[in-house]
Motif scaffolding. Structure first.
Motif, PDB file in Angstrom:
ATOM      1  N   GLY A   1     -12.702 -13.885  47.171  1.00  0.00           N
ATOM      2  CA  GLY A   1     -11.713 -14.813  46.643  1.00  0.00           C
ATOM      3  C   GLY A   1     -11.842 -15.069  45.159  1.00  0.00           C
ATOM      4  N   TYR A   2     -12.862 -14.475  44.526  1.00  0.00           N
ATOM      5  CA  TYR A   2     -13.061 -14.722  43.103  1.00  0.00           C
ATOM      6  C   TYR A   2     -11.897 -14.164  42.284  1.00  0.00           C
ATOM      7  CZ  TYR A   2     -17.196 -16.621  40.786  1.00  0.00           C
ATOM      8  OH  TYR A   2     -18.105 -17.450  40.208  1.00  0.00           O
ATOM      9  N   PRO A   3     -11.472 -14.870  41.256  1.00  0.00           N
ATOM     10  CA  PRO A   3     -10.458 -14.303  40.360  1.00  0.00           C
ATOM     11  C   PRO A   3     -11.009 -13.069  39.652  1.00  0.00           C
ATOM     12  CG  PRO A   3     -10.719 -16.669  40.016  1.00  0.00           C
ATOM     13  CD  PRO A   3     -11.841 -16.235  40.891  1.00  0.00           C
ATOM     14  N   GLU A   4     -10.172 -12.078  39.495  1.00  0.00           N
ATOM     15  CA  GLU A   4     -10.617 -10.845  38.860  1.00  0.00           C
ATOM     16  C   GLU A   4     -10.707 -10.970  37.346  1.00  0.00           C
ATOM     17  OE1 GLU A   4      -8.308  -7.529  40.068  1.00  0.00           O
ATOM     18  OE2 GLU A   4      -8.565  -7.893  42.216  1.00  0.00           O
ATOM     19  N   TYR A   5     -10.011 -11.968  36.804  1.00  0.00           N
ATOM     20  CA  TYR A   5     -10.019 -12.093  35.356  1.00  0.00           C
ATOM     21  C   TYR A   5      -9.924 -13.557  34.938  1.00  0.00           C
ATOM     22  CZ  TYR A   5      -4.935 -12.726  35.719  1.00  0.00           C
ATOM     23  OH  TYR A   5      -3.696 -13.192  36.035  1.00  0.00           O
ATOM     24  N   PHE A   6     -10.271 -13.799  33.708  1.00  0.00           N
ATOM     25  CA  PHE A   6     -10.106 -15.118  33.090  1.00  0.00           C
ATOM     26  C   PHE A   6      -9.047 -14.953  32.001  1.00  0.00           C
ATOM     27  CE2 PHE A   6     -10.912 -18.804  30.518  1.00  0.00           C
ATOM     28  CZ  PHE A   6     -11.419 -19.748  31.392  1.00  0.00           C
ATOM     29  N   ALA A   7      -7.915 -15.650  32.170  1.00  0.00           N
ATOM     30  CA  ALA A   7      -6.809 -15.492  31.227  1.00  0.00           C
ATOM     31  C   ALA A   7      -7.189 -16.074  29.874  1.00  0.00           C
ATOM     32  CB  ALA A   7      -5.563 -16.174  31.765  1.00  0.00           C
ATOM     33  N   LYS A   8      -7.092 -15.275  28.833  1.00  0.00           N
ATOM     34  CA  LYS A   8      -7.476 -15.699  27.493  1.00  0.00           C
ATOM     35  C   LYS A   8      -6.254 -15.844  26.601  1.00  0.00           C
ATOM     36  CE  LYS A   8     -11.911 -15.702  28.182  1.00  0.00           C
ATOM     37  NZ  LYS A   8     -12.822 -14.613  27.805  1.00  0.00           N
ATOM     38  N   VAL A   9      -6.099 -17.031  26.020  1.00  0.00           N
ATOM     39  CA  VAL A   9      -5.137 -17.171  24.931  1.00  0.00           C
ATOM     40  C   VAL A   9      -5.726 -16.395  23.762  1.00  0.00           C
ATOM     41  CG1 VAL A   9      -3.997 -18.778  23.372  1.00  0.00           C
ATOM     42  CG2 VAL A   9      -4.362 -19.411  25.757  1.00  0.00           C
ATOM     43  N   LEU A  10      -5.003 -15.404  23.309  1.00  0.00           N
ATOM     44  CA  LEU A  10      -5.614 -14.414  22.414  1.00  0.00           C
ATOM     45  C   LEU A  10      -5.651 -14.846  20.962  1.00  0.00           C
ATOM     46  CD1 LEU A  10      -4.408 -10.920  23.574  1.00  0.00           C
ATOM     47  CD2 LEU A  10      -6.518 -12.108  24.041  1.00  0.00           C
ATOM     48  N   ASN A  11      -6.746 -14.485  20.318  1.00  0.00           N
ATOM     49  CA  ASN A  11      -6.783 -14.535  18.872  1.00  0.00           C
ATOM     50  C   ASN A  11      -5.837 -13.441  18.380  1.00  0.00           C
ATOM     51  OD1 ASN A  11      -7.434 -15.081  16.254  1.00  0.00           O
ATOM     52  ND2 ASN A  11      -9.604 -14.586  16.440  1.00  0.00           N
ATOM     53  N   ALA A  12      -4.798 -13.868  17.694  1.00  0.00           N
ATOM     54  CA  ALA A  12      -3.723 -12.958  17.299  1.00  0.00           C
ATOM     55  C   ALA A  12      -3.970 -12.433  15.882  1.00  0.00           C
ATOM     56  CB  ALA A  12      -2.383 -13.698  17.361  1.00  0.00           C
ATOM     57  N   PRO A  13      -3.240 -11.394  15.472  1.00  0.00           N
ATOM     58  CA  PRO A  13      -3.374 -10.894  14.100  1.00  0.00           C
ATOM     59  C   PRO A  13      -3.274 -12.014  13.071  1.00  0.00           C
ATOM     60  CG  PRO A  13      -2.041  -9.391  15.379  1.00  0.00           C
ATOM     61  CD  PRO A  13      -2.307 -10.568  16.269  1.00  0.00           C
ATOM     62  N   ASN A  14      -4.088 -11.890  12.050  1.00  0.00           N
ATOM     63  CA  ASN A  14      -4.213 -12.922  11.021  1.00  0.00           C
ATOM     64  C   ASN A  14      -3.235 -12.640   9.879  1.00  0.00           C
ATOM     65  OD1 ASN A  14      -5.103 -14.792   9.132  1.00  0.00           O
ATOM     66  ND2 ASN A  14      -6.873 -13.573   8.523  1.00  0.00           N
ATOM     67  N   TRP A  15      -2.331 -13.613   9.620  1.00  0.00           N
ATOM     68  CA  TRP A  15      -1.360 -13.403   8.542  1.00  0.00           C
ATOM     69  C   TRP A  15      -1.576 -14.315   7.336  1.00  0.00           C
ATOM     70  CZ3 TRP A  15       1.145 -17.826   7.351  1.00  0.00           C
ATOM     71  CH2 TRP A  15       1.459 -18.747   8.354  1.00  0.00           C
ATOM     72  N   ILE A  16      -2.569 -15.205   7.386  1.00  0.00           N
ATOM     73  CA  ILE A  16      -2.710 -16.162   6.278  1.00  0.00           C
ATOM     74  C   ILE A  16      -3.479 -15.598   5.091  1.00  0.00           C
ATOM     75  CG2 ILE A  16      -2.672 -18.092   7.899  1.00  0.00           C
ATOM     76  CD1 ILE A  16      -5.687 -18.485   7.163  1.00  0.00           C
ATOM     77  N   GLY A  17      -4.102 -14.435   5.258  1.00  0.00           N
ATOM     78  CA  GLY A  17      -5.051 -13.961   4.254  1.00  0.00           C
ATOM     79  C   GLY A  17      -4.450 -13.673   2.886  1.00  0.00           C
ATOM     80  N   ILE A  18      -5.101 -14.194   1.849  1.00  0.00           N
ATOM     81  CA  ILE A  18      -4.767 -13.875   0.454  1.00  0.00           C
ATOM     82  C   ILE A  18      -6.086 -13.705  -0.294  1.00  0.00           C
ATOM     83  CG2 ILE A  18      -3.599 -14.592  -1.672  1.00  0.00           C
ATOM     84  CD1 ILE A  18      -1.870 -16.488   0.044  1.00  0.00           C
ATOM     85  N   ARG A  19      -6.513 -12.481  -0.473  1.00  0.00           N
ATOM     86  CA  ARG A  19      -7.709 -12.271  -1.293  1.00  0.00           C
ATOM     87  C   ARG A  19      -7.361 -12.611  -2.742  1.00  0.00           C
ATOM     88  NH1 ARG A  19      -9.552  -6.454  -1.025  1.00  0.00           N
ATOM     89  NH2 ARG A  19     -11.183  -7.291  -2.387  1.00  0.00           N
ATOM     90  N   VAL A  20      -8.322 -13.169  -3.445  1.00  0.00           N
ATOM     91  CA  VAL A  20      -8.144 -13.522  -4.851  1.00  0.00           C
ATOM     92  C   VAL A  20      -9.269 -12.858  -5.648  1.00  0.00           C
ATOM     93  CG1 VAL A  20      -7.955 -15.387  -6.538  1.00  0.00           C
ATOM     94  CG2 VAL A  20      -7.115 -15.743  -4.197  1.00  0.00           C
ATOM     95  N   LEU A  21      -8.900 -12.035  -6.627  1.00  0.00           N
ATOM     96  CA  LEU A  21      -9.877 -11.426  -7.524  1.00  0.00           C
ATOM     97  C   LEU A  21      -9.755 -12.077  -8.888  1.00  0.00           C
ATOM     98  CD1 LEU A  21      -9.465  -7.607  -6.682  1.00  0.00           C
ATOM     99  CD2 LEU A  21     -10.883  -9.324  -5.540  1.00  0.00           C
ATOM    100  N   VAL A  22     -10.883 -12.455  -9.468  1.00  0.00           N
ATOM    101  CA  VAL A  22     -10.922 -13.074 -10.792  1.00  0.00           C
ATOM    102  C   VAL A  22     -11.745 -12.166 -11.698  1.00  0.00           C
ATOM    103  CG1 VAL A  22     -11.493 -15.149 -12.086  1.00  0.00           C
ATOM    104  CG2 VAL A  22     -10.838 -15.342  -9.679  1.00  0.00           C
ATOM    105  N   ASN A  23     -11.056 -11.550 -12.665  1.00  0.00           N
ATOM    106  CA  ASN A  23     -11.698 -10.515 -13.492  1.00  0.00           C
ATOM    107  C   ASN A  23     -12.396  -9.477 -12.614  1.00  0.00           C
ATOM    108  OD1 ASN A  23     -10.762 -11.753 -15.762  1.00  0.00           O
ATOM    109  ND2 ASN A  23     -12.732 -12.629 -16.390  1.00  0.00           N
ATOM    110  N   GLY A  24     -11.720  -9.115 -11.528  1.00  0.00           N
ATOM    111  CA  GLY A  24     -12.221  -8.072 -10.642  1.00  0.00           C
ATOM    112  C   GLY A  24     -13.226  -8.532  -9.607  1.00  0.00           C
ATOM    113  N   GLU A  25     -13.628  -9.807  -9.653  1.00  0.00           N
ATOM    114  CA  GLU A  25     -14.643 -10.314  -8.726  1.00  0.00           C
ATOM    115  C   GLU A  25     -13.979 -11.128  -7.617  1.00  0.00           C
ATOM    116  OE1 GLU A  25     -18.862 -12.178  -9.715  1.00  0.00           O
ATOM    117  OE2 GLU A  25     -17.308 -13.716  -9.880  1.00  0.00           O
TER     118      GLU A  25
END
Length: 767
Positions: free
Chosen positions: A74-98
């Motif tokens: 009777g055990y469930p075969e899986y545990f339903a996971k709310v997924l970590n979705a693709p990340n769209w917030i990213g903005i890398r910032v380089l300052v004088n190349g660093e």
């Protein structure tokens, strides 16, 4: 010691000063959501310190294979996971190349993070000195649009303060993400397409097994001192990520900004082969409106939400901040727009608990949504369960039940049970009762009986059948007993005759039988249809009546109280106040074996039943049970303090009620259980609303009319709230001098205050 770094403020959550040890906690507390998607408050720029990156899409999940030491029938075969979705917030910032990274900056000053709850946005401001000596002022503001709920917007600005600098913004979208709570480190996402198109970029991916198709998208505009500049992007793509690079020389005290429009379109709402086309339409509409207009629309949308759902408290800023934070997070998580969705215990703030739906929705959340939204929102939540009835019957069949008995899951995304701890999956069956109670609660509050003949009766029949089969006749007691269960108090597993469970079972069967008679007399065609569909027979109904009328309830003559379960008094009855403080919370310091042998109660259990069915018991009985059980309650469930606050207020123990209110309203802000970095306790936040409206306000529905028994904590000057009762909008303001009502809608409306009838006209009336 609880955390205390959140600055008290009526409308904002504010953090002053940068502390690396608080980053993950703040990522939870400052989370954003708009009902369709949400995200933890991760930094947009690179951060190499400890962080918990998380973005989530409502309704998108993955069936993560259950991980257990040995399998059980009777055990469930899986545990339903709310997924970590693709990340769209990213903005890398380089300052004088660093690479700009707060974890490696030599100094961070004037750091402030704000979650503005009134207007629905998140903002960080600070100055920092990079390892190469550039002093920068950074302002980053973002929101998830309520009016265009597939879109989020970021405005990220950098100002060099001590010299000119070459600044590069690299906005990106990244599908190379994982869930921190993965059982087997399975690959949840398959990436199928990564592309750049001018200022726009897209990543198409789909979940494995469940095959939800998602297009993550972005478009950026670069501005210098507030004016858009003609910026040519340097494009870059990998098999997981798409990015665009914009580089400018920025003079000292000039400000370079990037406005990033991004989000998700999914196959839940669009044709899976045309997701990029759908994403381009979202971007076109968003960029045409522009950042300022979208922000204005966001402010207006939140003003509309707050106009109905706000609770105003005068004289206690921490209490005010607490309740608004709870209301804000509830509205960020679920707005009632999509009947396919439900309310997850962590909402969009973390991954813990995995599944979308627990019994929390029916037991705690429905009252909030019934009273602050249109009743159709609450009806949608009940319809959600009706649509899962077939799966509930399958769940019961897996455990050996027959005749279309229904056991609703403890955790689910699609109606299947997906919780994999045996003491929860097999034994915490009281969840069935909460679903039946929600049907009763909905009818009691809204007056809408149509749900029962249309859908609810079939649910009630399945649940009643389960209870009738789950009960065992004890020849020793000459009563029906329910063995081997876990009640709401999860610190007692595999106990016999949990009072709350037994009482719920009795009530569910009686409630079903009562409604069947109503249908027979008032809805004869529905009655015949349901009899035919469910194949209910008189013999079965008689057996349900027999079991319900002869249910066993453990009772102590010595203490004159119902016992939480048969063996409760066999424990070493040391009260919570006599525990060493360093042992708390016990779930982080004790073995599970020690907890199970202790008398300590994780959350209201017997008292939960007294809350649901308070009309079944006298105030004297409530007082006896409250005085007996509360001293053993450690409140290590987020669902516990709200119930105790309501009951303490009913008993006129206002200091205790206030303390419990403060605990439930600031559970996450003050991190009472030392776990907020995992995410906020969203569903218990509805209990915080109840602790004011039902606790201090004393709101009840009796005989189809609203009753109030208002009380006010000494710490408050006044408080006010609104309820939508049967399409009549009533504002209740309680002060130390009395109660005021305002009515929107009808010419007049009758309410009861401390048992006495009062007529409220369409203008303010003092009583």
């Amino acid at each position: 010691m609880n955390q205390d770094y959140i600055t008290p403020n009526e409308w904002s959550i504010i953090e002053d000063g940068f502390d690396k040890s608080r980053v993950k906690s703040s990522e939870s507390l400052f989370s954003l959501g708009n009902g369709a998607m949400g995200q933890r408050a991760n930094f947009e720029e690179t951060y190499t310190g400890e962080t918990f990156q998380g973005s989530y899409i409502a309704g998108v999940y993955y069936p993560d294979k259950t991980r257990v030491g040995w399998w059980k029938n009777g055990y469930p075969e899986y545990f339903a996971k709310v997924l970590n979705a693709p990340n769209w917030i990213g903005i890398r910032v380089l300052v004088n190349g660093e690479e700009f990274d707060l974890n490696t900056c030599t100094k961070v000053e004037n750091y402030q993070r704000e979650l503005n709850m009134k207007e629905g946005w998140h903002k960080r401001t600070f100055t920092a000195i990079t390892p190469n000596g550039i002093e920068l002022k950074v302002v980053a503001k973002r929101f998830l649009s309520l009016v265009q709920d597939e879109l989020g917007v970021i405005n990220f600005s950098v100002t060099p303060l001590n010299q000119s600098a070459e600044i590069s913004f690299i906005p990106y979208i990244d599908a190379g993400i994982t869930n921190q709570d993965s059982n087997w480190d399975d690959k949840f996402w398959e990436i199928t397409n990564v592309q750049n198109d001018g200022k726009q970029a897209f990543v198409e991916s789909h979940t494995n097994k469940t095959l939800y198709h998602v297009c993550t998208f972005m478009e950026s505009i670069v501005l210098l001192n507030g004016k858009e500049v003609d910026a040519t992007a340097e494009k870059s793509s990998t098999d997981k990520q798409s990015s665009l690079k914009y580089t400018h020389i920025v003079e000292k005290n000039q400000t370079l900004s990037i406005q990033k429009y991004a989000g998700y379109v999914t196959s839940l709402n669009h044709e899976k082969n045309h997701l990029i086309e759908a994403a381009k339409k979202v971007l076109e509409k968003g960029t045409q409106l522009g950042y300022d207009r979208l922000l204005q629309l966001q402010q207006e949308a939140w003003a509309n939400i707050w106009s109905m759902s706000d609770i105003s408290i005068e004289g206690d800023v921490k209490a005010q901040q607490g309740i608004r934070f709870n209301i804000f997070q509830l509205n960020q998580t679920y707005l009632g727009k999509d009947a396919r969705l439900n309310i997850g215990p962590k909402g969009f703030t973390g991954e813990k608990y995995g599944g979308s739906t627990y019994w929390d929705t029916e037991a705690y959340c429905i009252p909030f949504y019934m009273a602050t939204k249109d009743q159709e929102v609450a009806r949608n939540l009940l319809t959600y369960r009706y649509k899962h009835l077939g799966k509930a019957i399958e769940n019961a069949e897996k455990l050996g039940f027959t005749n279309r008995a229904a056991l609703y899951p403890m955790v689910t995304m699609n109606g299947e049970e997906s919780h994999n701890e045996w003491e929860i999956t097999f034994e915490e069956i009281h969840r069935n009762g909460a679903i039946a109670f929600a049907i009763y609660n909905y009818h009691r509050f809204t007056g809408d009986y149509t749900y029962i003949p249309e859908m609810g009766m079939e649910v009630l029949v399945g649940i009643a059948r389960f209870w009738q089969q789950r009960a065992t006749f004890s020849t020793h007691k000459n009563k029906w007993v329910i063995l081997g269960v876990t009640g709401p108090n999860e610190y007692e597993n595999n106990v016999n005759n949990n009072w709350y469970t037994n009482y719920m079972a009795k009530w569910c069967m009686e409630y079903m039988l009562e409604n069947l008679q109503i249908l027979q007399h008032d809805y004869p065609s529905d009655y015949q249809r349901i009899l035919s569909k469910t194949k209910l027979r008189d013999e079965e109904l008689k057996q349900m009546h027999l079991v319900a009328s002869n249910m066993y309830f453990p009772y102590s003559e010595e203490h004159d109280v119902y016992l939480q379960q048969d063996g409760f008094l066999d424990k070493e009855m040391i009260r919570v106040k006599d525990l060493e403080p360093k042992q708390r919370p016990i779930n982080q310091h004790w073995s599970w074996d020690r907890i199970l042998r202790s008398p300590y109660i994780k959350q209201a259990d017997t008292l939960q039943g007294f809350y649901f069915f308070e009309d079944h018991f006298s105030e004297t009985e409530l007082e006896k049970h409250f005085d007996f059980y509360e001293p053993f309650t450690v409140h290590e469930s987020s669902l516990s303090p709200c119930v105790h606050s309501i009951q303490a207020a009913k008993l006129n123990r206002m200091e205790q009620a206030y303390d419990f209110y403060l605990r439930t309203s600031r559970l996450d802000l003050d991190d009472y259980n030392k776990e907020v970095e995992e995410g906020c306790h969203i569903t218990s936040m509805a209990g915080t609303w109840m602790s004011i409206v039902e606790g201090f306000g004393g709101m009840r529905v009796k005989d189809n009319q609203l009753h109030f028994a208002p009380k006010i904590p000494t710490q408050w000057n006044s408080y006010s709230f609104k309820v939508n009762f049967r399409n009549q909008i009533l504002t209740i303001q309680v002060s130390k001098s009395g109660v005021d009502f305002k009515l929107e809608g009808a010419d007049q409306f009758e309410v009861f205050v401390d048992g006495k009838a009062r007529t409220v006209k369409a203008e303010a009336v003092s009583v």
